[in-house]
Design an enzyme around this catalytic site. Structure first.
Site, short mmCIF file in Angstrom:
data_model
loop_
_atom_site.label_atom_id
_atom_site.label_comp_id
_atom_site.label_asym_id
_atom_site.label_seq_id
_atom_site.Cartn_x
_atom_site.Cartn_y
_atom_site.Cartn_z
N GLY A 178 6.33 -35.49 27.65
CA GLY A 178 6.96 -34.82 28.78
C GLY A 178 8.48 -34.88 28.76
O GLY A 178 9.14 -34.60 29.75
N ASP A 192 23.16 -29.17 26.19
CA ASP A 192 23.01 -29.91 27.43
C ASP A 192 24.04 -31.04 27.51
O ASP A 192 24.73 -31.20 28.52
CB ASP A 192 21.58 -30.49 27.50
N LYS A 196 27.45 -31.49 30.17
CA LYS A 196 27.76 -32.72 30.89
C LYS A 196 29.13 -33.25 30.51
O LYS A 196 29.91 -33.68 31.36
CB LYS A 196 26.68 -33.77 30.60
#
Lengths: 410, 410
Positions: A178, A192, A196
Site C-alpha cells: 500500500g 514528489d 516538497k
C-alpha cells in the site's frame, strides 16, 4: 468559542483519517460540516447525507469557516483554494504539487484576502518541518537542508538493499504494502520529493522557484549492479532532496544519493521520512517520522486546524529577508551508470575520477554541474542511473572489480 | 524597531557562544548590553568594560529589556529570574534544574507580571522540543515521550559499548573530550535527564510534578558484565527518560534502558540527544541533534530571543486542559544486577522471569512497580545496576551462561 466548521474536499485515506480523528478528539473545536467528492455512486463508510458533489455547495456556504483540501488534481485544488480564500475561508491543504507550482500566487492571495493557508501535511506528513522552519529556525544560520521526502521510494530502496530484490520486485512489494500507487511516476522519479523541496526552499532560504527549475532524477532505472556497487563500497542508496548555500546562492536538487553509515539518513528505512537541518551554530538537527498514510497526514491537518483556531498564519519572514537565487551552476560529485557511451559526450563532466567498464557494469564517477544534468534530460533515458555520491570511495576487501581504476579516485 | 538590550548572567561556554553568535548575526535585532559574572579577576576574551559583578546593575537597569540567565547555581538563578520578571524584563534561561524545581512558581510569576520566560535551551540544547510540543502537538493524542536527554551519559555508554572501555575509562574519555564535568553526578546519575523530563511533562501532558517525585537511576554502577549481557542479547544500553500514559495517569522515570536495533534510539551515539514523541495518529516522531555545547545551546537561546521580539510566550495549553497525575504504581520490566542477595528482599518484584547466578554476574529479570524502586533508594547502592529492558530476551548463539535459566523467560 463555537466549533470551527470544516468543508472537506476529498475523502480518500487522509480524508477518512481526518474524519475519524476529529470524531475522537476532545480538545479540537472543529467539525466537518460537508464533504465534497467526485463520485456519487462510490460506496462510503459513513452516512452519505454529509456528502456533496458540487464544490460551490461548500465554497458558497457562509457557515463554513475552513476548507480542507485533500484531492489529487493540483489544478482543481488550486481553483478550490483560490475561491476559498476569496471568500475569506481559511485553507488547510496537503497538495504539494499545487503549493509548489503556485507558491507566489498563494502568498499573494493570502495577502490580498487576509486569509491564511496552512500546509504542514504537504511536506513529510506528520513531521512538523514547515512550522519548525518558520518558528524556530528564524535566523539566518541555516546552511543546508536535506531529506528523505518520499516514503514510497525509500520503501523500494530498502527492499532492494535489505531483501536483495530488484527494482521491479521491490516496486511490486511497495504496491502490495500500500505504499505505491498504480502509477508510481511522481514518487519514484523524484517529482514528489521535488515539490516538497520547492516548498521548503521558501521556508528555509526565502527562495521561491518553480519546480521545473529544479533538477530531479529518481530510482526508476536502478539495477542490481548499482545496488551491488553501493553495498561493496559501504554505501546505501537513498532518494534525497538536498539544498544548501553556495557562494552564488542555493543549490537544490533531488537525486538518489550514495551515503555511508556515518550519514544521518543511513538508518532511515522503509516508508519513513527524515529531514535534516544544518546550521552554523545548531549543528545537525534531524527530524524523523512517517511521511505518509492516512493518520499521520491527518494528524498534521489537525495541527494546522488547531493553529487556525489560534489565528496562526505562516510569518514567511525569510521571503521578506532574503534575496538568494537558485544556483544550478554548482558542481556535484556523481555516480553515473550507463549502457551506451554516447551519454558521456552528452554530459559535460568537469572532472572524471574514474571510469569503469565491464560486461554488465559500466560507470563513471566524476563532478558535473547541476545545469549540465538538467540539460541532458536524464529522466527520459532508460539506460542510465545517476546518483550523487559521498567521496572518496573506500575499497572493500572483497572487491571483484579492477581495483586500479577505482583507486585512481583517491 | 530598536535593538533588544540583553543583560547576560554567566559567561561560560554557552554565554561565550551567544556573544559570538549575536556579533555575527544580521537578522536578530538584539545586543548584549552587560554581562554579570562572579569572578572579577578571571581572564576574559573580550573587552572587560561590558562586565558587571553585581546582579542589581542589570536588574535595576531600565534600558535592559531581556535577561539571559546562563549560570550554574539553580537557587541564585531563580532569584535572578524572579527579580527580572518583577521588573518586567523577559527572561531566557537554560537552567533545567531551576525550571524543573520552580515550574509552578514560574508560571505564576509570568501571569502576575505578564512577562514571559522562554527556555528551549534547557531541554536538549538545539532540539526545538518545547516549542514543538507547545505549538504543534497541541492536541490530546500524545501517548508517549521518551529521549536521550543527557549527552555526557550517552557518550560514556557509547565508549563502553563501541570501544570496550569500562565505566571509569569511558568517564575519563568523556572528561578529556569535554563532555563530562569534574563532578559528573548530575549527568551520570540521571538527575539532569530528570530535570528535563520534569519540564517536558508539563509541555507534553500538562502534568506538573517536582523532580523529587520522579524515579531516576543512572549509569554510575554499570560494569563489564552488564555491557557483556547487553551485547550478548543484542541490546544497547542508553540512559532514557521515559513518560507515557497509563490507565491511571502518566508513568515517568529515568533509567538506563536495554533496547534493540528496532528501537529508534539504537543508533543515537556519543554526545547526541534524541526525543521521540508518539501519538495515536502521528505515529513516532523522532528529533535528533546535539544536546549540549556552546553553539548548539546558544542557537536555542537565539531562537528564544527572536521569539521574544515577536512577543511569543508559551501558551501552556495542556496545563489548562489536563488533570493527569503521576502514576508511580506502574509496573515496568527491569534488569537488575546485584552483588548481595539482600536487595532481592528489599525490592518487591511483582513477577520474576529469571534469576541467574554466576561467580561474577548475578542478575534478575522481572517486573516491579516504579514506587518500589523509588522506595529502595537505589542510587545510593553501589552494588546494583538497574535498567529497564525490552522483553522477551532472545538468546544469542554464543551464549556462555546457563541458558535454561534465561530461556525460562519466554
Amino acid at each position: 468559542m463555537s466549533n470551527l466548521k470544516i468543508g472537506l474536499f476529498g475523502y480518500g485515506c487522509v480524508g477518512q483519517g481526518l474524519y475519524e480523528v476529529l470524531l475522537k478528539s476532545k480538545n479540537i473545536k472543529a467539525e466537518i460540516s460537508s464533504i465534497c467528492v467526485k463520485q456519487k455512486n462510490k460506496k462510503r463508510n459513513i452516512d452519505t447525507s454529509i456528502f456533496s458533489y458540487n464544490k460551490w455547495d461548500i465554497l458558497n456556504n457562509p457557515d463554513i469557516d475552513v476548507v480542507v483540501e485533500l484531492i489529487d488534481d493540483a489544478e482543481e485544488a488550486f481553483s478550490i483554494v483560490s475561491e476559498s480564500l476569496k471568500r475569506g475561508k481559511a485553507v488547510v491543504t496537503a497538495n504539494k504539487k499545487m503549493i509548489a507550482e503556485n507558491f507566489r500566487a498563494l502568498i499573494q492571495l493570502q495577502e490580498t484576502y487576509q486569509t491564511p493557508v496552512l500546509y504542514e501535511a504537504a511536506v513529510c506528513g506528520s513531521i512538523p518541518i514547515i512550522r519548525t522552519l518558520e518558528e524556530y529556525y528564524n535566523t539566518d544560520y541555516i546552511q543546508n537542508i536535506s531529506g528523505i521526502f518520499n516514503g514510497t521510494s525509500n520503501y523500494i530502496l530498502t527492499q532492494t538493499q535489505q531483501q536483495g530484490k530488484n527494482y521491479e520486485e521491490a516496486l511490486h512489494a511497495a504496491k502490495i504494502a500500500g505504499f505505491a500507487e498504480s502509477n508510481p511516476t511522481l514518487d519514484v522519479e523524484g517529482f514528489d520529493s521535488k515539490f516538497k523541496l520547492t516548498i521548503l526552499l521558501n521556508h528555509t532560504f526565502g527562495l521561491s522557484v518553480l519546480p521545473k527549475q529544479v533538477l530531479n532524477s529518481g530510482i526508476q532505472n536502478l539495477n542490481k549492479t548499482d545496488t551491488l556497487f553501493a553495498t561493496r563500497f559501504g554505501y546505501q542508496i537513498k532518494l534525497l532532496a538536498q539544498a544548501y548555500k553556495t557562494d552564488k546562492g542555493v543549490a537544490a536538487f533531488v537525486l538518489p544519493h550514495l551515503l555511508r553509515n556515518t550519514h544521518s539518513f543511513f538508518h532511515i528505512y522503509n516508508e519513513f521520512n527524515a529531514v535534516q537541518v544544518e546550521g552554523i551554530f545548531n549543528n545537525k538537527q534531524l527530524l524523523t517520522g512517517k511521511g505518509a498514510g492516512g493518520f499521520p497526514t491527518a494528524a498534521a491537518v489537525i495541527s494546522d486546524l488547531s493553529s487556525l483556531i489560534k489565528n496562526y498564519k505562516y510569518p514567511y519572514n525569510k521571503l521578506k529577508q532574503n534575496d538568494l537565487h537558485l544556483d544550478n551552476s554548482e558542481t556535484i560529485a556523481i555516480y553515473l551508470r550507463y549502457n551506451k557511451k554516447e551519454i558521456m559526450n552528452q554530459l559535460k563532466f568537469e572532472k572524471i575520477y574514474s571510469q569503469f567498464e565491464q560486461e554488465n557494469h559500466t560507470y563513471c564517477i566524476g563532478e558535473i554541474s547541476i545545469k549540465e544534468i538538467i540539460k541532458a534530460d536524464i529522466n527520459k533515458n532508460k539506460e542510465v542511473f545517476i546518483a550523487s555520491i559521498e567521496l572518496p570511495l573506500y575499497q572493500g576487501s572483497d572487491l571483484p572489480v579492477k581495483t586500479e581504476q577505482i583507486l585512481s579516485i583517491h
